[in-house]
Design a protein around this motif. Structure first.
Motif, PDB file in Angstrom:
ATOM      1  N   ASN A 235       0.821  -1.209   0.000  1.00 41.84           N
ATOM      2  CA  ASN A 235       0.000   0.000   0.000  1.00 41.84           C
ATOM      3  C   ASN A 235       0.857   1.263   0.000  1.00 41.84           C
ATOM      4  O   ASN A 235       0.499   2.273  -0.620  1.00 41.84           O
ATOM      5  N   ASN A 242       0.820   6.882  -6.614  1.00 43.20           N
ATOM      6  CA  ASN A 242      -0.323   7.754  -6.863  1.00 43.20           C
ATOM      7  C   ASN A 242      -0.015   9.225  -6.609  1.00 43.20           C
ATOM      8  O   ASN A 242      -0.478  10.105  -7.334  1.00 43.20           O
ATOM      9  N   TYR A 381      -5.634  -1.359  -4.854  1.00 43.22           N
ATOM     10  CA  TYR A 381      -4.897  -0.117  -5.045  1.00 43.22           C
ATOM     11  C   TYR A 381      -3.674  -0.320  -5.940  1.00 43.22           C
ATOM     12  O   TYR A 381      -3.253   0.610  -6.639  1.00 43.22           O
ATOM     13  N   ASN A 416     -11.389   3.777  -5.068  1.00 40.94           N
ATOM     14  CA  ASN A 416     -11.903   4.266  -3.790  1.00 40.94           C
ATOM     15  C   ASN A 416     -13.408   4.450  -3.774  1.00 40.94           C
ATOM     16  O   ASN A 416     -14.072   4.093  -2.801  1.00 40.94           O
TER      17      ASN A 416
END
Length: 508
Positions: A235, A242, A381, A416
């Motif tokens: 993550n 990102n 993700y 998300n």
């Protein structure tokens, strides 16, 4: 403990609000003193060096869970052994990050591409060397923060943060005015990191009397921690991709000016993120306690806590988000920066608006970790991050900073906004229908501010700061009244009324 929680939340927002005010006054001065090119270089180098934080391997987020398990069993020796194990690991990570960073410092051209001048490359090397030291020091400091947080000493934590927020501009601005440039900014940041580490060491050893046992390294527990932390590490990689890869891509294809524009938009986004985590971070120990109890109605407790915290986050973040939509363009081009940064407004919107849903649900991240169900999120993700990279490269080449932000926005909406809400409902067992019914009910308070904001955008042109500030105050007042009468419940109103009543009683 309840007073610590309240004080932690209040100080979190004071610190965050103060940080925002400082950004309003300090960052514009810094941008003008550095110039667009050097500010872009400063932003670019910072985004590259931040990848060294991946050496923590996600272990920081694991400490709270394993501490809570031992605390539930009142295992004092087990906690001391856990502390020693984590400290040993983090010191090793710190050394590895430092060595790797110093190797990277030797190859600025290979890192930043051909769009940087020789002078920029020389400055980049100095900035990198200082920031590598800073990032290495954050490893042990971050662990001590986790130890303090696990013991719910939020008052101390927030005071340290508040002092750090104040010291940064007070120390850096005189050096900038003396002409030391971006080197002064990163030097001050590193100096504050050193002070924070010293204060944390003193507080943990002398005030909390934290014990560290270094004998009997439990490799079975280490294996458990590593398995749990792997997906936290994944993550972290995703977050770096990102929020940092866009700057790196722009640096390669467009140069430092494009990075500077994107950096201003990203700075607005980071301030909004800080506001959202200011309240959720102090509830992390409570989430882990609910998980450790493992009661039959655990998921119901999680749902209720996520909803309560999410509604408060919504109230604060929606004011900031809607206010930025209405007033943000003038703010960026005439206050925060200059007309050269006009594209930073759509960049900020493309980053902030899609992130709104995960920001009011970010307590859910702690819930996933506490029940060891964070693996799916990391995989989702990861796919989003890959999509972001593949989309952002051609978009950045064609549309510059706006294209990079658009690539990130698409990934955020899919992962998300849609996938994670399905996972909260199906994978973890929380009642997300209840959550969203509550949020929709709260959103009734947005009807009047939305209409008023649309009228401002269509009918008013700002030509002086006093009128601009007056309209912001008027919009905020209308937002507050509308939310009070149309959106907020009795519990949320009590959060506002009770502190006022206490102040009145003390005044008497």
């Amino acid at each position: 403990m309840k007073n610590q929680l309240k004080a932690g939340v209040i100080l979190s927002y004071i610190s965050t609000g103060l940080n925002m005010l400082i950004q309003l006054f300090y960052t514009p001065v810094m941008i003008r003193l550095l110039g667009q090119s050097e500010y872009g270089l400063y932003t670019l180098v910072g985004s590259v060096v931040s990848y060294l934080s991946l050496f923590s391997l996600g272990f920081t987020g694991a400490y709270l869970r394993f501490y809570s398990q031992r605390k539930a069993k009142n295992d004092i020796d087990g906690i001391a052994q856990l502390n020693g194990m984590f400290l040993t690991l983090f010191l090793a990570m710190s050394v590895m990050a430092f060595l790797c960073g110093m190797v990277l410092v030797q190859f600025p051209r290979q890192l930043f591409g051909a769009n940087l001048t020789e002078s920029e490359l020389s400055t980049a090397q100095i900035l990198m060397a200082i920031l590598v030291v800073n990032i290495a020091l954050t490893f042990p400091s971050g662990l001590l923060d986790s130890i303090v947080s696990a013991r719910e000493k939020f008052l101390f934590q927030r005071i340290v943060t508040l002092v750090g927020v104040l010291c940064n501009p007070l120390l850096a601005l005189p050096l900038l005015l003396m002409g030391f440039g971006s080197v002064a900014v990163v030097s001050v940041t590193t100096f504050i990191t050193i002070l924070k580490l010293v204060v944390n060491v003193f507080y943990c050893l002398k005030i909390l009397h934290i014990q560290f046992f270094f004998r009997g390294f439990d490799f079975h527990i280490l294996k458990e921690i590593a398995e749990f932390s792997f997906f936290l590490f994944l993550n972290m990689i995703i977050d770096q991709i990102n929020w940092s890869v866009d700057k790196f891509i722009l640096g390669r294809v467009s140069g430092t000016s494009a990075v500077a524009v994107y950096g201003v938009g990203a700075q607005i986004n980071s301030l909004v993120i800080t506001f959202s985590t200011a309240i959720s971070s102090v509830f992390a120990p409570r989430v882990n306690c609910i998980a450790a109890e493992n009661s039959e109605n655990r998921n119901q407790k999680f749902t209720e806590l996520l909803t309560r915290v999410g509604r408060v986050q919504y109230l604060i973040l929606m004011l900031i988000l809607s206010g930025f939509v209405v007033f943000g363009k003038f703010f960026i081009t005439d206050i925060y920066a200059t007309q050269e940064y006009a594209q930073a407004y759509p960049v900020a919107l493309l980053l902030v608006v899609p992130a709104f849903i995960p920001l009011i649900q970010n307590l859910g991240i702690e819930i996933q970790r506490s029940v060891n169900k964070h693996k799916i999120r990391s995989l989702v993700y990861f796919m989003m991050a890959l999509l972001n990279v593949f989309i952002s490269i051609p978009l950045a080449k064609k549309f510059g900073p706006i294209g990079s932000a658009l690539g990130t926005a698409i990934g955020l909406i899919i992962a998300n906004g849609i996938v994670m809400n399905i996972y909260y409902q199906k994978g973890i067992g929380m009642d997300m229908r209840y959550f969203w019914r509550s949020i929709v009910s709260l959103s009734k308070g947005m009807i009047i501010p939305t209409l008023f904001g649309c009228w401002i955008m269509r009918s008013i042109t700002f030509d002086n700061y006093i009128f601009y500030l007056a309209m912001i105050i008027l919009y905020s007042a209308i937002y507050g009244l509308s939310m009070w009468f149309l959106g907020m419940n009795n519990e949320e109103k009590a959060l506002v009324i009770q502190p006022i009543q206490k102040l009145i009683r003390r005044g008497r």
